[in-house]
Design an enzyme around this catalytic site. Sequence first.
Site, PDB file in Angstrom:
ATOM      1  N   THR A   1       0.930 -57.959  67.125  1.00 43.55           N
ATOM      2  CA  THR A   1       1.518 -56.857  67.896  1.00 43.55           C
ATOM      3  C   THR A   1       1.787 -55.587  67.076  1.00 43.55           C
ATOM      4  OG1 THR A   1       2.500 -58.400  69.441  1.00 43.55           O
ATOM      5  CG2 THR A   1       3.508 -56.213  69.326  1.00 43.55           C
TER       6      THR A   1
ATOM      7  N   ASP B   1       2.208 -60.924  77.328  1.00 42.52           N
ATOM      8  CA  ASP B   1       2.279 -61.614  76.032  1.00 42.52           C
ATOM      9  C   ASP B   1       3.293 -62.766  76.043  1.00 42.52           C
ATOM     10  OD1 ASP B   1       1.579 -61.505  73.024  1.00 42.52           O
ATOM     11  OD2 ASP B   1       3.758 -61.454  73.021  1.00 42.52           O
TER      12      ASP B   1
ATOM     13  N   HIS C   1       2.185 -66.667  75.477  1.00 46.09           N
ATOM     14  CA  HIS C   1       2.611 -67.530  74.363  1.00 46.09           C
ATOM     15  C   HIS C   1       3.194 -68.844  74.880  1.00 46.09           C
ATOM     16  CE1 HIS C   1       1.978 -65.137  70.814  1.00 46.09           C
ATOM     17  NE2 HIS C   1       2.644 -64.098  71.299  1.00 46.09           N
TER      18      HIS C   1
END
Length: 477
Positions: A72, A191, A195
Amino acid sequence: MTPKPFMVSFALAALTLSTTFCLQPDQQKVLLVSFDGFRWDYLYKVPTPHFHHVLKYGAHVKQVTNVFITKTYPNHYSLVTGLFAENHGIVANDMFDPILNKSFSLDHMNIYDSEFWEEATPIWITNQRAGHTSGAAMWPGTDVKIHDSFPTYYLPYNQSVSFEDRVAKIIEWFTSKDPINFGLLYWEEPDDTGHSVGPDSPLMGPVISDIDHKLGYLIKMLKKAKLWNNVNLIITSDHGMTQCSKERVIELDQYVDKDHYTLIDQSPVAAILPKEGKFDEVYEALAEAHPNLTVYKKEEIPEKWHYKYNDRIQPIVAVADEGWYILQNKSDDFLLGNHGYDNALAEMHPIFLAHGPAFRKNVTKEAMNSTDLYPLLCHLLNITAMPHNGSFRNVQDLLNSATPKAIPYTQSTTPLLSSEKPGECEQEESYPYFIGISLGSIIVIVFSVVFIKHLIHSQVPALQYMQVEIAQPLLQA
Ligand SMILES: [Zn+2]
Protein backbone atom coordinates in the site's frame (compact mmCIF):
# COMPACT_ATOMS: atom_id res chain seq x y z
CA MET A 1 -4.84 42.02 -50.67
CA THR A 2 -4.48 45.25 -48.74
CA PRO A 3 -2.38 45.43 -45.57
CA LYS A 4 -5.60 45.41 -43.49
CA PRO A 5 -6.86 41.93 -44.51
CA PHE A 6 -3.29 40.74 -44.21
CA MET A 7 -3.14 41.95 -40.63
CA VAL A 8 -6.43 40.19 -39.91
CA SER A 9 -5.04 36.97 -41.38
CA PHE A 10 -1.87 37.32 -39.40
CA ALA A 11 -3.85 37.94 -36.24
CA LEU A 12 -5.84 34.77 -36.93
CA ALA A 13 -2.66 32.79 -37.37
CA ALA A 14 -1.25 34.21 -34.16
CA LEU A 15 -4.51 33.38 -32.41
CA THR A 16 -4.24 29.77 -33.59
CA LEU A 17 -0.76 29.59 -32.16
CA SER A 18 -1.68 31.20 -28.89
CA THR A 19 -4.74 28.96 -28.55
CA THR A 20 -2.54 25.97 -29.03
CA PHE A 21 0.05 27.03 -26.52
CA CYS A 22 -1.59 29.29 -24.05
CA LEU A 23 -4.93 27.68 -23.22
CA GLN A 24 -4.25 27.62 -19.56
CA PRO A 25 -4.51 24.08 -18.27
CA ASP A 26 -5.35 25.90 -15.06
CA GLN A 27 -8.79 25.12 -16.34
CA GLN A 28 -7.95 21.45 -15.83
CA LYS A 29 -9.11 20.07 -12.54
CA VAL A 30 -8.11 16.59 -11.43
CA LEU A 31 -9.60 14.26 -8.85
CA LEU A 32 -7.46 11.19 -8.15
CA VAL A 33 -9.30 8.36 -6.41
CA SER A 34 -7.83 5.18 -4.94
CA PHE A 35 -9.94 2.22 -3.87
CA ASP A 36 -7.29 0.29 -1.95
CA GLY A 37 -6.64 -3.22 -3.27
CA PHE A 38 -9.07 -2.93 -6.22
CA ARG A 39 -7.68 -5.57 -8.57
CA TRP A 40 -8.01 -4.80 -12.28
CA ASP A 41 -10.46 -7.66 -12.93
CA TYR A 42 -12.85 -6.96 -10.04
CA LEU A 43 -14.71 -4.89 -12.62
CA TYR A 44 -16.01 -8.12 -14.12
CA LYS A 45 -16.62 -10.12 -10.93
CA VAL A 46 -20.11 -8.70 -10.31
CA PRO A 47 -22.19 -6.10 -12.17
CA THR A 48 -20.48 -2.73 -11.73
CA PRO A 49 -22.67 -0.33 -13.75
CA HIS A 50 -21.02 2.86 -12.47
CA PHE A 51 -17.52 1.67 -13.26
CA HIS A 52 -18.77 0.59 -16.68
CA HIS A 53 -20.36 4.00 -17.23
CA VAL A 54 -16.96 5.61 -16.63
CA LEU A 55 -15.39 2.98 -18.88
CA LYS A 56 -17.85 3.72 -21.70
CA TYR A 57 -17.46 7.49 -21.53
CA GLY A 58 -13.82 7.57 -20.56
CA ALA A 59 -10.45 5.89 -20.92
CA HIS A 60 -9.46 2.51 -19.53
CA VAL A 61 -6.09 0.79 -19.10
CA LYS A 62 -6.30 -2.99 -18.67
CA GLN A 63 -2.92 -3.82 -17.14
CA VAL A 64 -1.15 -1.35 -14.90
CA THR A 65 2.24 -2.54 -13.74
CA ASN A 66 2.67 -1.12 -10.28
CA VAL A 67 5.91 -0.98 -8.30
CA PHE A 68 7.65 -3.65 -6.27
CA ILE A 69 6.90 -4.37 -3.48
CA THR A 70 3.20 -4.37 -4.32
CA LYS A 71 2.19 -2.96 -0.94
CA THR A 72 0.00 0.00 0.00
CA TYR A 73 2.43 2.71 1.08
CA PRO A 74 5.14 2.13 -1.54
CA ASN A 75 2.54 2.19 -4.32
CA HIS A 76 0.50 5.13 -3.13
CA TYR A 77 3.72 7.14 -2.92
CA SER A 78 4.76 6.01 -6.41
CA LEU A 79 1.43 7.21 -7.83
CA VAL A 80 2.05 10.74 -6.54
CA THR A 81 5.82 10.93 -7.19
CA GLY A 82 6.31 8.78 -10.31
CA LEU A 83 9.25 7.10 -8.57
CA PHE A 84 10.13 3.48 -7.85
CA ALA A 85 10.19 2.55 -4.17
CA GLU A 86 14.00 2.59 -4.01
CA ASN A 87 13.90 6.21 -5.20
CA HIS A 88 11.08 7.65 -3.09
CA GLY A 89 12.16 5.82 0.06
CA ILE A 90 8.85 4.36 1.20
CA VAL A 91 10.09 0.86 0.46
CA ALA A 92 7.53 -1.04 2.58
CA ASN A 93 4.66 -0.63 5.02
CA ASP A 94 7.12 -1.62 7.74
CA MET A 95 10.66 -0.28 7.52
CA PHE A 96 13.83 0.30 9.49
CA ASP A 97 16.27 3.02 8.49
CA PRO A 98 19.74 2.18 9.84
CA ILE A 99 21.06 5.70 9.18
CA LEU A 100 18.21 7.45 10.97
CA ASN A 101 18.03 4.51 13.41
CA LYS A 102 14.25 4.80 13.20
CA SER A 103 11.36 2.49 12.40
CA PHE A 104 8.24 3.08 10.30
CA SER A 105 5.22 0.87 10.80
CA LEU A 106 1.82 1.02 9.19
CA ASP A 107 0.53 -1.55 11.66
CA HIS A 108 1.23 0.83 14.53
CA MET A 109 0.48 3.99 12.52
CA ASN A 110 4.04 5.05 13.23
CA ILE A 111 4.29 6.78 9.86
CA TYR A 112 4.39 10.49 10.72
CA ASP A 113 8.15 11.02 10.81
CA SER A 114 8.79 13.47 7.96
CA GLU A 115 12.28 12.10 7.35
CA PHE A 116 10.88 8.89 5.89
CA TRP A 117 8.97 10.82 3.22
CA GLU A 118 11.45 13.46 2.18
CA GLU A 119 13.50 11.49 -0.34
CA ALA A 120 10.77 12.60 -2.78
CA THR A 121 8.39 15.51 -3.26
CA PRO A 122 4.76 14.45 -3.72
CA ILE A 123 2.70 16.13 -6.39
CA TRP A 124 0.47 18.08 -4.03
CA ILE A 125 3.50 20.04 -2.83
CA THR A 126 4.71 20.72 -6.39
CA ASN A 127 1.17 21.80 -7.28
CA GLN A 128 1.12 24.24 -4.38
CA ARG A 129 4.60 25.58 -5.16
CA ALA A 130 3.22 26.40 -8.63
CA GLY A 131 0.57 28.58 -6.99
CA HIS A 132 -2.30 26.10 -7.04
CA THR A 133 -4.18 24.50 -4.18
CA SER A 134 -4.67 20.82 -3.33
CA GLY A 135 -7.12 18.94 -1.13
CA ALA A 136 -6.67 15.43 0.24
CA ALA A 137 -9.18 13.13 1.88
CA MET A 138 -7.16 10.38 3.58
CA TRP A 139 -4.73 9.58 0.76
CA PRO A 140 -1.73 7.86 2.42
CA GLY A 141 0.92 10.40 3.36
CA THR A 142 -1.25 13.50 2.90
CA ASP A 143 -1.48 14.14 6.63
CA VAL A 144 2.29 13.97 7.06
CA LYS A 145 4.34 17.16 7.04
CA ILE A 146 6.67 16.73 4.06
CA HIS A 147 9.27 19.40 3.21
CA ASP A 148 7.49 21.66 5.73
CA SER A 149 4.17 21.39 3.89
CA PHE A 150 0.79 19.76 4.12
CA PRO A 151 -1.80 19.79 1.34
CA THR A 152 -3.69 23.12 1.31
CA TYR A 153 -6.69 21.24 2.72
CA TYR A 154 -6.55 17.75 4.18
CA LEU A 155 -8.22 15.37 6.60
CA PRO A 156 -6.10 13.72 9.29
CA TYR A 157 -6.31 9.99 8.75
CA ASN A 158 -9.28 8.42 10.47
CA GLN A 159 -10.62 5.15 9.13
CA SER A 160 -14.04 5.75 10.68
CA VAL A 161 -14.79 8.79 8.46
CA SER A 162 -17.38 7.62 5.93
CA PHE A 163 -16.88 7.69 2.18
CA GLU A 164 -19.76 10.18 1.90
CA ASP A 165 -18.07 12.58 4.34
CA ARG A 166 -14.80 12.32 2.43
CA VAL A 167 -16.66 13.12 -0.82
CA ALA A 168 -18.40 16.07 0.86
CA LYS A 169 -14.99 17.56 1.73
CA ILE A 170 -13.67 17.04 -1.79
CA ILE A 171 -16.75 18.80 -3.26
CA GLU A 172 -16.42 21.62 -0.72
CA TRP A 173 -12.78 22.20 -1.68
CA PHE A 174 -13.47 22.12 -5.43
CA THR A 175 -16.29 24.65 -5.05
CA SER A 176 -14.78 26.96 -2.41
CA LYS A 177 -13.90 30.61 -3.06
CA ASP A 178 -10.31 29.57 -3.66
CA PRO A 179 -11.01 26.24 -5.33
CA ILE A 180 -8.52 23.43 -5.48
CA ASN A 181 -7.39 22.20 -8.89
CA PHE A 182 -6.24 18.85 -7.49
CA GLY A 183 -8.06 16.51 -5.14
CA LEU A 184 -7.05 13.13 -3.73
CA LEU A 185 -9.58 10.69 -2.32
CA TYR A 186 -8.85 7.36 -0.65
CA TRP A 187 -11.06 4.47 0.49
CA GLU A 188 -9.87 1.39 2.41
CA GLU A 189 -11.96 -1.19 0.55
CA PRO A 190 -11.88 -3.70 -1.07
CA ASP A 191 -8.43 -4.25 0.51
CA ASP A 192 -9.70 -4.90 4.04
CA THR A 193 -12.20 -7.56 2.96
CA GLY A 194 -9.79 -8.98 0.38
CA HIS A 195 -7.29 -9.69 3.17
CA SER A 196 -9.79 -11.24 5.52
CA VAL A 197 -11.77 -13.48 3.14
CA GLY A 198 -9.44 -13.78 0.14
CA PRO A 199 -10.19 -12.48 -3.38
CA ASP A 200 -11.68 -15.79 -4.55
CA SER A 201 -14.36 -15.75 -1.86
CA PRO A 202 -17.98 -15.11 -2.92
CA LEU A 203 -18.03 -12.61 -0.04
CA MET A 204 -16.02 -10.23 -2.26
CA GLY A 205 -19.06 -9.72 -4.51
CA PRO A 206 -21.08 -7.54 -2.13
CA VAL A 207 -17.98 -5.45 -1.30
CA ILE A 208 -17.31 -4.73 -4.97
CA SER A 209 -21.01 -3.90 -5.48
CA ASP A 210 -20.79 -1.51 -2.54
CA ILE A 211 -17.77 0.24 -4.06
CA ASP A 212 -19.68 0.56 -7.32
CA HIS A 213 -22.48 2.28 -5.36
CA LYS A 214 -19.90 4.54 -3.77
CA LEU A 215 -18.58 5.50 -7.19
CA GLY A 216 -22.19 6.18 -8.22
CA TYR A 217 -22.54 8.45 -5.21
CA LEU A 218 -19.34 10.31 -6.11
CA ILE A 219 -20.58 10.82 -9.69
CA LYS A 220 -23.96 12.03 -8.41
CA MET A 221 -22.34 14.57 -6.08
CA LEU A 222 -19.94 15.79 -8.80
CA LYS A 223 -22.93 16.28 -11.12
CA LYS A 224 -24.88 18.09 -8.42
CA ALA A 225 -21.94 20.48 -7.91
CA LYS A 226 -21.66 20.93 -11.70
CA LEU A 227 -18.18 19.43 -11.61
CA TRP A 228 -18.77 16.21 -13.54
CA ASN A 229 -18.01 17.71 -16.93
CA ASN A 230 -15.01 19.76 -15.95
CA VAL A 231 -13.16 17.58 -13.46
CA ASN A 232 -10.83 14.90 -14.78
CA LEU A 233 -11.60 11.92 -12.60
CA ILE A 234 -8.94 9.21 -12.37
CA ILE A 235 -9.87 6.01 -10.56
CA THR A 236 -7.03 3.69 -9.67
CA SER A 237 -5.59 1.64 -6.86
CA ASP A 238 -2.30 0.62 -5.30
CA HIS A 239 -2.30 -3.14 -5.96
CA GLY A 240 -4.45 -6.22 -6.46
CA MET A 241 -4.79 -9.27 -4.22
CA THR A 242 -4.17 -13.00 -4.43
CA GLN A 243 -5.67 -15.96 -2.63
CA CYS A 244 -3.59 -17.49 0.14
CA SER A 245 -4.03 -20.76 2.02
CA LYS A 246 -2.79 -22.30 5.25
CA GLU A 247 -1.52 -25.10 2.98
CA ARG A 248 0.99 -22.65 1.50
CA VAL A 249 2.86 -21.29 4.50
CA ILE A 250 6.64 -20.95 4.78
CA GLU A 251 7.55 -20.94 8.46
CA LEU A 252 10.94 -19.29 9.01
CA ASP A 253 11.37 -20.81 12.47
CA GLN A 254 11.73 -24.20 10.79
CA TYR A 255 14.92 -23.10 9.05
CA VAL A 256 16.67 -20.36 11.03
CA ASP A 257 17.09 -19.36 14.66
CA LYS A 258 14.92 -16.30 15.27
CA ASP A 259 17.49 -14.87 17.68
CA HIS A 260 19.91 -14.41 14.79
CA TYR A 261 17.92 -11.77 12.91
CA THR A 262 15.20 -9.13 13.12
CA LEU A 263 12.21 -9.55 10.83
CA ILE A 264 11.47 -5.98 9.71
CA ASP A 265 8.72 -6.84 7.21
CA GLN A 266 7.04 -10.19 6.91
CA SER A 267 5.05 -11.41 3.94
CA PRO A 268 5.25 -12.01 1.05
CA VAL A 269 8.58 -10.16 0.98
CA ALA A 270 10.47 -10.82 4.20
CA ALA A 271 12.91 -8.03 5.04
CA ILE A 272 15.60 -9.65 7.16
CA LEU A 273 18.20 -7.79 9.22
CA PRO A 274 20.74 -10.33 10.55
CA LYS A 275 22.24 -9.67 13.97
CA GLU A 276 25.88 -8.63 13.98
CA GLY A 277 28.12 -11.43 12.68
CA LYS A 278 25.15 -13.62 11.71
CA PHE A 279 24.70 -12.63 8.07
CA ASP A 280 26.24 -15.77 6.52
CA GLU A 281 24.51 -18.10 8.95
CA VAL A 282 21.07 -16.59 8.29
CA TYR A 283 21.56 -16.38 4.53
CA GLU A 284 22.80 -19.97 4.21
CA ALA A 285 20.01 -21.30 6.40
CA LEU A 286 17.37 -19.68 4.21
CA ALA A 287 18.90 -19.78 0.72
CA GLU A 288 17.74 -23.32 -0.09
CA ALA A 289 15.13 -23.61 2.64
CA HIS A 290 11.93 -23.81 0.60
CA PRO A 291 11.16 -24.31 -3.10
CA ASN A 292 8.64 -21.44 -3.07
CA LEU A 293 10.94 -18.95 -1.39
CA THR A 294 13.66 -17.07 -3.27
CA VAL A 295 16.27 -15.52 -1.03
CA TYR A 296 18.43 -12.61 -2.21
CA LYS A 297 21.39 -10.83 -0.75
CA LYS A 298 20.55 -7.16 -1.17
CA GLU A 299 23.06 -6.67 -3.95
CA GLU A 300 21.60 -9.63 -5.87
CA ILE A 301 18.01 -8.37 -5.99
CA PRO A 302 16.97 -8.34 -9.68
CA GLU A 303 17.30 -4.92 -11.34
CA LYS A 304 13.81 -5.27 -12.86
CA TRP A 305 12.28 -4.62 -9.45
CA HIS A 306 14.13 -1.31 -8.95
CA TYR A 307 14.37 -2.37 -5.35
CA LYS A 308 17.94 -2.29 -4.21
CA TYR A 309 19.46 1.15 -3.88
CA ASN A 310 18.05 2.34 -0.59
CA ASP A 311 19.32 2.03 2.98
CA ARG A 312 15.86 0.93 4.09
CA ILE A 313 16.06 -2.24 1.99
CA GLN A 314 17.47 -4.86 4.36
CA PRO A 315 20.60 -7.00 3.78
CA ILE A 316 18.53 -10.14 3.04
CA VAL A 317 15.23 -10.11 1.17
CA ALA A 318 13.19 -13.34 0.83
CA VAL A 319 10.38 -13.31 -1.74
CA ALA A 320 7.54 -15.86 -1.69
CA ASP A 321 5.93 -17.26 -4.85
CA GLU A 322 2.43 -16.05 -5.60
CA GLY A 323 -0.10 -17.33 -3.08
CA TRP A 324 2.57 -18.44 -0.59
CA TYR A 325 2.76 -16.89 2.85
CA ILE A 326 5.83 -16.21 4.97
CA LEU A 327 5.39 -16.46 8.73
CA GLN A 328 8.08 -16.44 11.36
CA ASN A 329 5.96 -18.87 13.35
CA LYS A 330 2.74 -20.63 12.37
CA SER A 331 1.03 -19.02 15.36
CA ASP A 332 1.50 -15.53 13.83
CA ASP A 333 -1.37 -13.71 12.11
CA PHE A 334 -2.36 -15.18 8.78
CA LEU A 335 -4.52 -13.55 6.10
CA LEU A 336 -6.51 -15.36 3.40
CA GLY A 337 -5.69 -12.68 0.85
CA ASN A 338 -2.40 -10.88 0.38
CA HIS A 339 -0.36 -8.71 -1.98
CA GLY A 340 3.21 -7.51 -2.12
CA TYR A 341 4.36 -10.18 -4.61
CA ASP A 342 6.25 -9.66 -7.90
CA ASN A 343 4.77 -6.68 -9.73
CA ALA A 344 4.83 -8.65 -13.00
CA LEU A 345 1.97 -10.85 -11.73
CA ALA A 346 -1.42 -9.86 -13.14
CA GLU A 347 -3.14 -10.52 -9.81
CA MET A 348 -1.06 -7.72 -8.28
CA HIS A 349 -2.27 -5.16 -10.81
CA PRO A 350 -4.72 -2.38 -9.97
CA ILE A 351 -7.62 -0.84 -11.88
CA PHE A 352 -7.21 2.31 -14.01
CA LEU A 353 -10.08 4.40 -15.42
CA ALA A 354 -10.22 8.07 -16.34
CA HIS A 355 -13.07 10.37 -17.33
CA GLY A 356 -13.26 14.07 -18.03
CA PRO A 357 -12.61 16.83 -20.56
CA ALA A 358 -8.96 15.84 -21.05
CA PHE A 359 -9.65 12.16 -21.71
CA ARG A 360 -10.77 10.32 -24.80
CA LYS A 361 -14.06 8.51 -24.61
CA ASN A 362 -14.62 4.77 -24.88
CA VAL A 363 -10.94 4.01 -25.36
CA THR A 364 -9.11 1.01 -23.95
CA LYS A 365 -5.35 0.78 -23.72
CA GLU A 366 -3.53 -2.45 -23.02
CA ALA A 367 -0.82 -1.42 -20.58
CA MET A 368 0.95 1.32 -18.66
CA ASN A 369 3.19 1.65 -15.63
CA SER A 370 1.81 3.16 -12.46
CA THR A 371 4.76 5.58 -12.51
CA ASP A 372 3.37 7.03 -15.78
CA LEU A 373 0.45 8.52 -13.88
CA TYR A 374 2.68 11.19 -12.33
CA PRO A 375 3.76 12.91 -15.58
CA LEU A 376 0.15 12.65 -16.78
CA LEU A 377 -1.04 14.45 -13.64
CA CYS A 378 1.67 17.11 -14.02
CA HIS A 379 0.56 17.66 -17.60
CA LEU A 380 -3.09 18.08 -16.59
CA LEU A 381 -2.24 20.37 -13.67
CA ASN A 382 0.17 22.41 -15.80
CA ILE A 383 3.05 21.99 -13.40
CA THR A 384 6.67 21.10 -14.03
CA ALA A 385 7.33 17.55 -12.94
CA MET A 386 10.11 16.61 -10.60
CA PRO A 387 12.49 13.94 -11.99
CA HIS A 388 10.62 10.64 -12.08
CA ASN A 389 10.62 7.10 -13.46
CA GLY A 390 7.47 7.41 -15.58
CA SER A 391 6.82 8.29 -19.19
CA PHE A 392 4.22 10.74 -20.43
CA ARG A 393 4.51 9.25 -23.91
CA ASN A 394 3.25 5.92 -22.56
CA VAL A 395 -0.07 7.46 -21.59
CA GLN A 396 -0.48 10.42 -23.91
CA ASP A 397 -2.84 8.46 -26.14
CA LEU A 398 -5.42 8.48 -23.35
CA LEU A 399 -5.85 12.21 -23.89
CA ASN A 400 -7.91 14.18 -26.35
CA SER A 401 -5.65 15.69 -28.98
CA ALA A 402 -7.28 19.03 -28.15
CA THR A 403 -5.89 18.90 -24.64
CA PRO A 404 -3.83 22.04 -24.13
CA LYS A 405 -0.14 21.59 -23.89
CA ALA A 406 1.37 22.04 -20.48
CA ILE A 407 4.75 23.57 -19.88
CA PRO A 408 7.34 21.02 -21.06
CA TYR A 409 8.18 18.74 -18.19
CA THR A 410 11.18 16.67 -17.33
CA GLN A 411 11.33 12.95 -17.55
CA SER A 412 13.93 10.43 -16.59
CA THR A 413 14.30 7.72 -19.20
CA THR A 414 16.73 5.67 -17.18
CA PRO A 415 16.05 4.32 -13.72
CA LEU A 416 17.10 6.80 -11.08
CA LEU A 417 19.40 5.25 -8.57
CA SER A 418 19.50 6.46 -5.04
CA SER A 419 23.16 7.24 -5.43
CA GLU A 420 22.34 9.21 -8.56
CA LYS A 421 20.00 11.85 -7.31
CA PRO A 422 17.24 12.99 -9.65
CA GLY A 423 18.39 15.79 -11.91
CA GLU A 424 19.60 14.10 -15.07
CA CYS A 425 16.47 14.46 -17.11
CA GLU A 426 15.49 14.89 -20.67
CA GLN A 427 12.69 17.02 -21.98
CA GLU A 428 9.86 15.27 -23.67
CA GLU A 429 7.54 17.12 -26.01
CA SER A 430 3.93 16.18 -26.56
CA TYR A 431 2.24 15.46 -29.89
CA PRO A 432 -0.18 18.41 -29.49
CA TYR A 433 2.92 20.56 -29.07
CA PHE A 434 4.32 19.46 -32.44
CA ILE A 435 0.89 19.60 -34.08
CA GLY A 436 0.47 23.13 -32.70
CA ILE A 437 3.90 24.20 -33.93
CA SER A 438 3.28 22.68 -37.37
CA LEU A 439 -0.25 24.04 -37.73
CA GLY A 440 0.71 27.54 -36.60
CA SER A 441 3.77 27.59 -38.84
CA ILE A 442 1.78 26.39 -41.87
CA ILE A 443 -0.84 29.09 -41.34
CA VAL A 444 1.81 31.80 -41.01
CA ILE A 445 3.66 30.52 -44.11
CA VAL A 446 0.45 30.27 -46.19
CA PHE A 447 -0.61 33.81 -45.34
CA SER A 448 2.92 35.12 -45.93
CA VAL A 449 3.03 33.44 -49.36
CA VAL A 450 -0.42 34.80 -50.24
CA PHE A 451 0.63 38.26 -49.11
CA ILE A 452 3.94 38.21 -51.00
CA LYS A 453 2.20 36.89 -54.14
CA HIS A 454 -0.36 39.66 -53.84
CA LEU A 455 2.40 42.23 -53.32
CA ILE A 456 4.27 40.98 -56.42
CA HIS A 457 1.04 40.86 -58.39
CA SER A 458 0.18 44.44 -57.40
CA GLN A 459 3.62 45.56 -58.68
CA VAL A 460 3.33 43.78 -62.08
CA PRO A 461 1.70 46.64 -64.07
CA ALA A 462 4.52 48.94 -62.94
CA LEU A 463 7.12 46.36 -63.99
CA GLN A 464 5.41 45.85 -67.32
CA TYR A 465 5.47 49.63 -67.83
CA MET A 466 9.17 49.69 -66.97
CA GLN A 467 9.85 46.89 -69.45
CA VAL A 468 8.06 48.84 -72.16
CA GLU A 469 10.18 51.88 -71.36
CA ILE A 470 13.39 49.82 -71.47
CA ALA A 471 12.36 48.20 -74.72
CA GLN A 472 11.62 51.45 -76.46
CA PRO A 473 15.20 52.60 -77.10
CA LEU A 474 16.07 49.21 -78.56
CA LEU A 475 13.11 49.50 -80.94
CA GLN A 476 14.17 52.95 -81.87
CA ALA A 477 17.62 51.70 -82.61
ZN1 LIG B 1 -3.30 -1.31 -0.27
